[in-house]
Each structure stands twice: as structure tokens, then as C-alpha cells.
Motif scaffolding. Structure first.
Motif, short mmCIF file in Angstrom:
data_model
loop_
_atom_site.label_atom_id
_atom_site.label_comp_id
_atom_site.label_asym_id
_atom_site.label_seq_id
_atom_site.Cartn_x
_atom_site.Cartn_y
_atom_site.Cartn_z
N SER A 54 0.84 -1.20 0.00
CA SER A 54 0.00 0.00 0.00
C SER A 54 0.88 1.24 0.00
CB SER A 54 -0.90 0.01 1.22
OG SER A 54 -0.13 0.15 2.41
N ASP A 55 0.27 2.37 -0.38
CA ASP A 55 1.01 3.65 -0.41
C ASP A 55 1.53 4.00 0.98
OD1 ASP A 55 0.50 3.85 -3.08
OD2 ASP A 55 -1.24 5.18 -2.85
N SER A 56 0.68 3.75 2.00
CA SER A 56 1.09 4.11 3.37
C SER A 56 2.30 3.28 3.82
CB SER A 56 -0.07 3.91 4.34
OG SER A 56 -0.48 2.55 4.36
N MET A 57 2.34 1.99 3.42
CA MET A 57 3.46 1.14 3.80
C MET A 57 4.75 1.67 3.16
SD MET A 57 1.75 -2.66 3.60
CE MET A 57 3.18 -3.52 4.24
N GLN A 58 4.67 2.11 1.93
CA GLN A 58 5.86 2.62 1.27
C GLN A 58 6.29 3.95 1.87
OE1 GLN A 58 5.81 2.41 -3.07
NE2 GLN A 58 4.14 0.89 -2.95
N GLN A 59 5.32 4.85 2.09
CA GLN A 59 5.64 6.17 2.62
C GLN A 59 6.24 6.10 4.03
OE1 GLN A 59 1.98 8.35 2.29
NE2 GLN A 59 2.06 8.41 0.03
N MET A 60 5.70 5.16 4.85
CA MET A 60 6.17 5.05 6.22
C MET A 60 7.36 4.11 6.38
SD MET A 60 2.48 4.90 8.14
CE MET A 60 3.21 4.79 9.77
N ASN A 61 7.82 3.51 5.26
CA ASN A 61 8.97 2.61 5.28
C ASN A 61 8.76 1.43 6.21
OD1 ASN A 61 11.52 1.67 4.50
ND2 ASN A 61 12.57 2.78 6.16
N ILE A 62 7.55 0.86 6.13
CA ILE A 62 7.22 -0.32 6.95
C ILE A 62 7.93 -1.51 6.33
CG2 ILE A 62 5.36 -1.88 7.67
CD1 ILE A 62 3.53 0.57 7.74
N ARG A 63 8.78 -2.20 7.15
CA ARG A 63 9.61 -3.28 6.62
C ARG A 63 9.11 -4.66 7.01
NH1 ARG A 63 14.58 -1.73 4.91
NH2 ARG A 63 14.55 -3.82 4.06
N SER A 64 8.36 -4.76 8.13
CA SER A 64 7.80 -6.08 8.51
C SER A 64 6.43 -5.89 9.15
CB SER A 64 8.76 -6.81 9.47
OG SER A 64 9.01 -6.03 10.61
N VAL A 65 5.56 -6.90 8.94
CA VAL A 65 4.14 -6.84 9.39
C VAL A 65 3.76 -8.17 10.02
CG1 VAL A 65 1.74 -6.57 8.66
CG2 VAL A 65 3.53 -5.19 7.58
N MET A 66 2.93 -8.10 11.09
CA MET A 66 2.41 -9.32 11.71
C MET A 66 0.89 -9.11 11.96
SD MET A 66 3.71 -11.28 15.16
CE MET A 66 3.54 -9.81 16.19
N CYS A 67 0.09 -10.06 11.55
CA CYS A 67 -1.38 -9.99 11.72
C CYS A 67 -1.90 -11.30 12.28
CB CYS A 67 -2.08 -9.73 10.39
SG CYS A 67 -1.71 -8.16 9.64
N VAL A 68 -2.91 -11.22 13.17
CA VAL A 68 -3.61 -12.43 13.65
C VAL A 68 -5.11 -12.16 13.60
CG1 VAL A 68 -1.72 -13.21 15.12
CG2 VAL A 68 -3.45 -11.69 16.05
N PRO A 69 -5.89 -13.16 13.19
CA PRO A 69 -7.34 -12.97 13.15
C PRO A 69 -7.96 -13.04 14.56
CG PRO A 69 -6.81 -15.20 12.54
CD PRO A 69 -5.49 -14.50 12.72
N LEU A 70 -9.06 -12.33 14.75
CA LEU A 70 -9.83 -12.39 15.99
C LEU A 70 -11.01 -13.34 15.73
CD1 LEU A 70 -9.90 -8.58 16.93
CD2 LEU A 70 -8.27 -10.34 17.66
N LYS A 71 -10.81 -14.59 16.12
CA LYS A 71 -11.82 -15.62 15.83
C LYS A 71 -12.53 -16.06 17.10
CE LYS A 71 -10.95 -18.83 12.85
NZ LYS A 71 -10.34 -20.00 12.19
N CYS A 72 -13.82 -16.27 16.95
CA CYS A 72 -14.63 -16.79 18.07
C CYS A 72 -15.77 -17.62 17.51
CB CYS A 72 -15.16 -15.62 18.91
SG CYS A 72 -16.06 -16.16 20.40
N LYS A 73 -15.89 -18.83 18.01
CA LYS A 73 -16.94 -19.74 17.55
C LYS A 73 -16.87 -19.95 16.04
CE LYS A 73 -20.13 -18.60 21.29
NZ LYS A 73 -21.48 -18.09 21.65
#
Length: 464
Positions: free
Chosen positions: A13-32
Motif C-alpha cells: 500500500s502507499d502508506s506502507m511505502q511512505q512510512m517505510n514499513i519493513r515487517s508486518v504481523m497480523c492475527v485474526p480475531l476468531k470466536c466460535k
């Protein structure tokens, strides 16, 4: 995503490039088994910023957050459910209160109906006795001007008493004869003005502004009762005097009457209840609480509407509206019935009230008939067998043997018997006489009856 620099820029994304984001971690919020959201964490300028321990920690946080979100959702649903159930409960309570009020009203009306029927019978008998003797004096002493004046006043009082019974039965929902005819409401209002101007205290100034014509369809007697009741209420609100105004006009769709006063007025709580049966602000013994209920019922029967506005100390205004009669033609009053005297025909009167018997005897003798009277059904049957009268005037409600049983026994003995029922019960005329008996009797008269009506009924029976 351990190092974004190794990925195609088109996937970032543009924001990732502009902010120089080099690594990302995501986890889903799952229930039932359902994904409720995502927790997103990124690292600026540092590739490989997250390890397995970080992922496990974030996953644990995600599970806890997912449960918290689910609990919050369930709590919100529960609140909405409670609100709905509370609203339903309040509605059910209001419906229950409304039904209880309707039941209470129905019970009151049922009690009033029973009371009204009994009162009507007894009161009509009293009025019949008074009317019979008054009309006898009227005919016997026709040259005595002073006595004629007195007997006319008595007859007018009897008519007012009969009108009162009519209104009471009408209010209690018992069937009464209605005469819905085209009329000019101005004539009713003029009659009302004539009555109140002669009876109200002179400290009350009465002003009118009545247009003409005011064409509606209605029952004259009932409408007069409406406006007398409203004017009476206005008078009672001005014990020290004041002004009563009666105004009436016609627009395209309605005839509108306003009755206003400068009296003590009413508060909001009183205004909510003024049309309820038995509601009154007057002292015990000074009011029944039925006047405005009767008024409301009559107006509703005429497809009209009534509204009221008032403030304490600033008077009251009632507004009554009736539909305009599209085809209006003034009905001329019937000319007075002429009495045709009898030629000595034999009339038997049957009634268990001695005063009624005496009054009817005097009336019928004075117009040329030979009269006998008895006070019970069994006496009537024996008398008929012995003397064969030309017409029997038979009271409907008697102890031991009622009028229906007596009439049937007389007709069994003589199918040609001419019987006219006289009753103080309004419902006799509508539902109490069975079809077979209706075909054989020669007429039915409601008490109190004038000599003209008796004369007409006897003549019709004799000519049948």
C-alpha cells in the motif's frame, strides 16, 4: 511478512511505502469459528522485526480480544433484547390497564342499563298517572282558563320527565326509537336559548351569534339534550355570574357550534376525564357524572365530534361539529291529532298500578268509551270471558301473570280479541314480544301516552 523490501511494490500500500514499513504481523480475531476482526502490528525500518514468540503473544492477545468482543456483542444484544422485552411488557401493561378500564366501564354500563330499565318502567307509570289525570281535567274543564294553564304546565313537565328517561336509556345503550331527520340546527339552538334564558340566573349574560341555515341530519330531542347539558355545565362553572356565548356557523363540510364561558375553567387532569361516565367535580348530591358522557355518546351517534379547551381561571370552550346534510329539506311538524270520540264501545284496562288505572280510566271515559278496569292478568281473563270487551288495553309487566301470557290466553279463548299492549319498558317494543304474538295484537303504546295516542290506538284496533 518479514521483509517488505523483497516484495513487489505493487503489492504494498502507499502508506506502507511512505512510512517505510519493513515487517508486518497480523492475527485474526476468531470466536466460535467466525472471524470478528484482525490485529495488525508493523515495524518501521527494521526487517524481520517479529519472531515466533511475538506471534504467539499476539495470537493469545487476539484470542482474548476476540472473546471480549464477542462478550461485548452478546451484552449489546442482551441490552437490546431487554429493551424490547421491557417495551413489550409496558405495552402489555397498558393494554391490560385499558382492558381493565373497558371492563370497568362495561360493568358500570351494564349496571346502569339494568337500573335504567327498572327506573324507566316505574317512572313511566308515575308519569302516566299524572298525565292521565291532567288530561282528564283539561278536557273536563275546558272553559276554565286558569286550570288549562296549570294542566298545560303539568303536561310539559311530564314530557320533560319522559325526555329524561329517553336520554338515560339512550346512554345505557338500551334501544330507543330514534328519529334521524333533516333539520336546521339553528332551530334547536334557538330552542336551547329560549330554555336557558328563562331558567338561568340573570347574573349570567347569554350572547349568541348563530348563522342560518345550519343543515344537518339528526334527532331533535337528542341534540337539544346535548346543548342543554353543555350550557348547564357552563352555568355551573360561573356561580358568581359571567358570560355564556353560543356561536354556530357552516363551512363546506361541517356545521360547527362553540359554547364558551368565563367560568372557573379546568386543569389538564380534569380535561382528561370529563367524558368518562360517573366522573364529576361537583359535590355529592349535586351531579351524577353522566351529563357529558351522554352528550359525548349522542354526538358520536350523529357522526359528530366534540373537543374542549380550558385553563383554570380562564373559562372553557366546547367545540361541536356535525357533517353538513347534503340534501336538506325542512320537515314540517305534523299537525296535532284530532280526537274522534267513541260511541260507547267497551274498553277493558289491565294494569297492576291503581294510579295508572285511574288515570287511564278518566282519559278514555272522557272521549266517549265505556270503561272497566282490573289489576291482574287472571282477572282480565275472567272479565273477558264474561263481558267480551271491544278492546283490551293490557299492561306488559305485571306480577303473577305478565302481559304476554295474559294476551295469549285471551286470544286462545277468542282469536278475534283486539288487544293493545301498553308498556313502560322500552325493550318491549323492540325485542320482548315474540313474532307470533306481534301478529295477533293490534298495537303497542309506550308510557306515558297522551289521550291522542290512546284514541288513535283504540280506533285502529276497532277498525282492524
Amino acid at each position: 511478512m518479514s521483509d517488505t523490501s523483497r516484495m513487489d511494490e505493487a503489492q504494498l500500500s502507499d502508506s506502507m511505502q511512505q512510512m517505510n514499513i519493513r515487517s508486518v504481523m497480523c492475527v485474526p480475531l476468531k470466536c466460535k469459528g467466525e472471524v470478528r476482526g484482525v490485529i495488525y502490528v508493523d515495524s518501521i525500518g527494521l526487517p524481520g522485526g517479529f519472531g515466533k514468540d511475538d506471534l504467539q503473544s499476539l495470537t493469545g492477545l487476539g484470542n482474548t480480544a476476540a472473546i471480549a468482543i464477542e462478550n461485548a456483542r452478546l451484552y449489546s444484544d442482551l441490552e437490546k433484547l431487554v429493551e424490547r422485552r421491557t417495551a413489550q411488557l409496558r405495552k402489555a401493561q397498558k393494554n391490560q390497564q385499558r382492558l381493565q378500564k373497558q371492563l370497568s366501564h362495561a360493568q358500570k354500563m351494564e349496571s346502569l342499563g339494568r337500573l335504567a330499565g327498572g327506573v324507566a318502567h316505574n317512572f313511566r307509570n308515575i308519569l302516566q298517572a299524572i298525565l292521565g289525570n291532567a288530561q282528564f281535567l283539561q278536557m273536563t274543564y275546558s272553559q276554565d282558563g286558569q286550570l288549562q294553564k296549570i294542566t298545560r304546565a303539568i303536561n310539559e313537565s311530564v314530557a320533560k320527565g319522559s325526555d329524561f328517561i329517553y336520554s338515560l336509556l339512550r346512554f345505557s345503550r338500551q334501544e330507543v326509537e330514534k328519529e334521524i331527520l333533516p333539520l336546521d340546527l339553528k332551530s334547536v339552538l334557538d330552542e336551547t336559548y329560549k330554555i336557558i334564558s328563562n331558567t338561568f340566573d340573570k347574573s349570567i349574560k347569554i350572547a349568541t351569534k348563530i348563522e342560518k341555515p345550519l343543515p344537518i341530519k339528526g334527532d331533535r330531542l337528542s341534540l337539544c339534550q346535548v346543548f342543554i347539558n353543555l350550557c348547564d355545565n357552563a352555568r355551573d362553572s360561573m356561580p358568581d355570574g359571567g358570560e355564556l356565548r353560543i356561536e354556530a356557523k357552516k363551512d363546506k363540510k361541517a356545521v360547527v357550534v362553540t359554547i364558551s364561558d368565563t367560568g372557573c375553567g379546568m386543569d389538564e387532569e380534569t380535561l382528561k376525564n370529563i367524558f368518562d361516565p360517573f366522573f364529576t367535580t361537583k359535590d355529592v348530591g349535586e351531579g351524577t357524572g353522566l351529563g357529558l358522557s351522554i352528550t359525548h355518546g349522542i354526538i358520536k351517534e350523529h357522526k359528530g365530534k366534540i373537543s374542549v379547551s380550558s385553563q383554570p381561571g380562564k373559562g372553557t370552550l366546547f367545540r361541536v361539529a356535525f357533517p353538513v346534510a347534503e340534501k336538506y329539506e325542512q320537515i314540517k311538524p305534523e299537525s296535532p291529532q284530532r280526537i274522534r270520540h267513541g260511541k260507547g264501545e267497551k274498553i277493558l284496562i289491565v294494569d297492576d298500578e291503581p294510579a295508572v288505572l285511574e288515570g287511564l280510566e278518566n282519559m278514555i271515559k272522557s272521549i266517549g268509551y265505556e270503561v272497566d278496569s282490573v289489576s291482574s292478568g287472571s282477572q282480565a281473563i275472567e272479565h273477558y270471558k264474561m263481558h267480551k270487551p271491544d278492546v283490551v288495553l293490557l299492561d306488559w309487566k305485571m306480577p303473577h301473570m305478565d302481559g304476554a301470557t295474559c294476551a295469549k290466553k285471551i286470544i286462545e279463548n277468542d282469536p278475534a280479541a283486539r288487544i293493545v299492549i301498553i308498556s313502560g319498558y322500552q325493550e318491549t317494543a323492540t325485542s320482548k314480544i315474540d313474532a307470533g304474538l306481534k301478529k295477533t295484537i293490534k298495537g303497542l303504546i309506550l308510557k306515558p301516552c297522551k289521550v291522542e295516542k290512546l284514541n288513535k290506538a283504540i280506533l285502529e284496533a276497532l277498525n282492524s
